[in-house]
Enzyme design. Structure first.
Site, PDB file in Angstrom:
ATOM      1  N   ASN A 154       0.806  -1.227   0.000  1.00  0.00           N
ATOM      2  CA  ASN A 154       0.000   0.000   0.000  1.00  0.00           C
ATOM      3  C   ASN A 154       0.842   1.281   0.000  1.00  0.00           C
ATOM      4  OD1 ASN A 154       0.790  -0.346   2.664  1.00  0.00           O
ATOM      5  ND2 ASN A 154      -1.159   0.326   3.528  1.00  0.00           N
ATOM      6  N   LYS A 177      12.124  -7.993   1.526  1.00  0.00           N
ATOM      7  CA  LYS A 177      11.187  -8.770   0.709  1.00  0.00           C
ATOM      8  C   LYS A 177       9.952  -7.897   0.521  1.00  0.00           C
ATOM      9  CE  LYS A 177       7.746 -11.006   1.397  1.00  0.00           C
ATOM     10  NZ  LYS A 177       6.913 -10.365   0.349  1.00  0.00           N
ATOM     11  N   PRO A 178       9.837  -7.274  -0.670  1.00  0.00           N
ATOM     12  CA  PRO A 178       8.663  -6.425  -0.903  1.00  0.00           C
ATOM     13  C   PRO A 178       7.437  -7.275  -1.208  1.00  0.00           C
ATOM     14  CG  PRO A 178      10.033  -6.487  -2.881  1.00  0.00           C
ATOM     15  CD  PRO A 178      10.738  -7.335  -1.844  1.00  0.00           C
ATOM     16  N   ALA A 179       6.264  -6.678  -1.086  1.00  0.00           N
ATOM     17  CA  ALA A 179       5.012  -7.394  -1.403  1.00  0.00           C
ATOM     18  C   ALA A 179       5.037  -7.850  -2.856  1.00  0.00           C
ATOM     19  CB  ALA A 179       3.829  -6.466  -1.159  1.00  0.00           C
ATOM     20  N   GLY A 231       2.238  -5.229   7.846  1.00  0.00           N
ATOM     21  CA  GLY A 231       1.243  -6.034   7.141  1.00  0.00           C
ATOM     22  C   GLY A 231       0.139  -6.446   8.099  1.00  0.00           C
ATOM     23  N   GLU A 253       4.358  -3.616  12.485  1.00  0.00           N
ATOM     24  CA  GLU A 253       3.341  -2.577  12.295  1.00  0.00           C
ATOM     25  C   GLU A 253       2.171  -3.281  11.619  1.00  0.00           C
ATOM     26  OE1 GLU A 253       0.974  -0.391  10.788  1.00  0.00           O
ATOM     27  OE2 GLU A 253       2.477   0.534   9.462  1.00  0.00           O
ATOM     28  N   LEU A 254       1.123  -3.554  12.395  1.00  0.00           N
ATOM     29  CA  LEU A 254       0.080  -4.475  11.944  1.00  0.00           C
ATOM     30  C   LEU A 254      -1.245  -3.751  11.672  1.00  0.00           C
ATOM     31  CD1 LEU A 254       1.047  -7.339  14.426  1.00  0.00           C
ATOM     32  CD2 LEU A 254       1.894  -6.915  12.108  1.00  0.00           C
ATOM     33  N   CYS A 287      -3.364   1.467   6.853  1.00  0.00           N
ATOM     34  CA  CYS A 287      -3.644   0.879   8.177  1.00  0.00           C
ATOM     35  C   CYS A 287      -4.258   1.902   9.120  1.00  0.00           C
ATOM     36  CB  CYS A 287      -2.349   0.390   8.822  1.00  0.00           C
ATOM     37  SG  CYS A 287      -1.488  -0.763   7.809  1.00  0.00           S
ATOM     38  N   GLU A 388     -10.890  -4.610   9.761  1.00  0.00           N
ATOM     39  CA  GLU A 388     -10.331  -3.631   8.831  1.00  0.00           C
ATOM     40  C   GLU A 388     -10.840  -3.964   7.418  1.00  0.00           C
ATOM     41  OE1 GLU A 388      -6.038  -3.932   8.592  1.00  0.00           O
ATOM     42  OE2 GLU A 388      -5.879  -1.752   8.750  1.00  0.00           O
ATOM     43  N   GLU A 465       8.190   3.320  14.370  1.00  0.00           N
ATOM     44  CA  GLU A 465       8.971   3.712  13.192  1.00  0.00           C
ATOM     45  C   GLU A 465       8.863   5.215  13.033  1.00  0.00           C
ATOM     46  OE1 GLU A 465       7.135   1.265  10.086  1.00  0.00           O
ATOM     47  OE2 GLU A 465       8.812  -0.112  10.310  1.00  0.00           O
TER      48      GLU A 465
END
Ligand code: SIN
Length: 484
Positions: A154, A177-179, A231, A253-254, A287, A388, A465
């Site tokens: 995102n 490791k990107p999405a 994620g 960070e969820l 998020c 969500e 972060e």
């Protein structure tokens, strides 16, 4: 389609080499369903090589001066801004963000790099007064070691730099490791970092369609000393357990489920404007998007009328079109979830004051478009009020008192962001202190910024972060006791 400006890389970036593992996976433009690139599909073998290279590179990079690290980060920041338009187009193509917002994201992402380019020079140690005269107590700062970062689709640039910039500033090496949906922006950043002078192996990008297989190898390896992930809570808690076996430092960070409280004394024009941005930014796929808008019953009618009108003004369209406000959802799974949430609410008695259905703007088939939706008559049992949604859907509910608003806001296992709209200063303190959230925006629908700590409580994660707190996540504090 590639190239986008200078960017055309589709191989993985491992140990300073563009690497083709043989297999490929497709990156799809969510606005059209077309394939825009076939990207390296790495597996356990590439993961092992990346760990090896990260370990070697860490030894050298952690021994550089903070001024050297800062200079590399400054160059990266300048290159990102120089290539702002191409980076923005790349991310709009791969994940559907409206181009105006993508340009904003490049600046936001470069802001983290700038902030940590400066902060690198302020990684201080400490001298603490000892209890006896013959002792000296020192606290030294040391990088945690090689880091494994997993980033979401995102914010394909900003979620990378929010993790990577403090890690590099602290002296860590970093495997990203990107999405699967948005690897191209990450590969473009690798290209720019190489040009900025970062030595081989310090930053690596391992693209894969099998995140679990790659992550298993990297997380099982004791040489990787930290996991940082953005994620879902579901995936994050599994990674947390995996990282526990080798006792890694962890930042997660969820997910969130942000309440947006509008009190009876709020500036309603401002509350409406900020609610639209907060709920529909990135097509509702952040998020921290407002998931539940609670309005005091005395002003709910006026709020709803103005809110529906403002949302009606949002233009749905091609992400590359300058006038587009709302793009497609990222993929079939995202689309299905939004549809299921809205259908559930309507079935249980909610009313769609606007939208409520999928869309095909301009008659184009293949895009994952959903109409900007405002739901009234929502109750706490509905999925939109509990989970969500991650889409352009704004459920509006009412409350009768401050105590009720706070109770409803806190009635969730999540605790990432919350919003409060009021002109009453005493209420600002009462309510912000009572909210169980990591971030609270007061009369502010978009609080995130590079210099402030971003992160959640409860099921929304651990760690922060951004700002000075963000760099501490990549630093070990070593206590040295000296007896004279
Ligand atoms: C996120 O959705 O995780 C990031 C949102 C932001 O940085 O504003």
């Amino acid at each position: 389609m590639l190239p986008v400006g200078r960017f055309s890389k589709t191989d993985a970036w491992i140990a300073g080499t563009w690497t083709d593992p043989g297999a490929r996976f497709r990156v799809i433009n969510p606005a059209t369903g077309e394939t825009i690139a076939e990207v390296a599909d790495c597996g356990p073998e590439e993961a092992r090589r990346a760990v090896e290279a990260a370990e070697t590179a860490f030894r050298a990079w952690s021994g550089t001066s903070v001024y050297e690290r800062s200079a590399v980060l400054w160059r990266l920041r300048d290159l990102m801004l120089e290539h702002r338009e191409d980076l923005a187009r790349l991310m709009s193509l791969e994940m559907g963000k409206p181009i105006k917002e993508s340009r904003g994201e490049v600046v936001y992402a470069a802001g983290f790099v700038e902030w940590y380019a400066e902060e690198a020079k302020r990684i201080f140690g400490e001298i603490i007064p000892a209890s006896t005269l013959e002792k000296r107590i020192l606290i030294q700062a040391a990088p945690v070691g090689p880091v494994y970062g997993i980033t979401p689709w995102n914010f394909p640039a900003a979620m990378v730099t929010r993790k990577l910039a403090p890690a590099l500033a602290a002296g860590c090496s970093f495997i990203l490791k990107p999405a699967e949906q948005s690897p191209l922006t990450a590969l473009a950043l690798a290209e720019l970092l190489h040009e900025a002078g970062l030595p081989p192996g310090v930053f690596q990008v391992i693209t894969t369609h099998d995140p679990a297989g790659v992550s298993q190898v990297i997380l099982d390896d004791p040489r990787i000393r930290k996991l940082t992930f953005t994620g879902s809570t579901e995936v994050g808690s599994k990674l947390y357990a995996q990282a526990a076996a080798t006792v890694k430092r962890v930042s997660l960070e969820l997910g969130g489920h942000a309440p947006f409280l509008v009190f009876e004394d709020a500036d309603l024009d401002k509350a409406v404007k900020e609610a639209v941005t907060c709920a529909f930014r990135n097509t509702g796929q952040t998020c921290v998007c407002a998931n539940r808008i609670y309005v005091h019953e005395a002003v709910a009618g006026r709020f709803l009328e103005a809110f529906v009108e403002a949302v009606r003004g949002l233009k749905v369209g091609d992400p590359l079109d300058e006038s587009t406000d709302i793009g497609p959802l990222v993929d079939q799974q995202g689309f299905d979830k939004v549809k299921a949430h809205v259908d559930d609410a309507l079935r249980r008695g909610a009313k769609a004051l606007l939208g409520g259905t999928p869309l095909a703007p301009g008659g184009r088939a293949g895009g994952y478009y959903f109409a900007p939706t405002v739901l009234a008559g929502v109750d706490a049992a509905m999925r939109v009020a509990r989970e969500e949604t991650f889409g352009p859907v704004a459920p509006v509910l009412t409350f009768a008192s401050e105590e009720e608003a706070v109770r409803l806001a806190n009635d969730t296992p999540y605790g990432l962001a919350a919003y409060v709209f009021t002109k009453d200063v005493s209420r600002v303190f009462r309510v912000t202190e009572a909210l169980e959230y990591g971030i609270v925006g007061v009369n502010d629908g978009v609080p995130a910024t590079p210099q402030a700590p971003f992160g959640g409580v409860k099921l929304s994660g651990v760690g922060r972060e951004g700002g000075t707190y963000g760099i501490e996540e990549y630093i070990e504090r070593k206590f040295v006791s000296i007896k004279l």
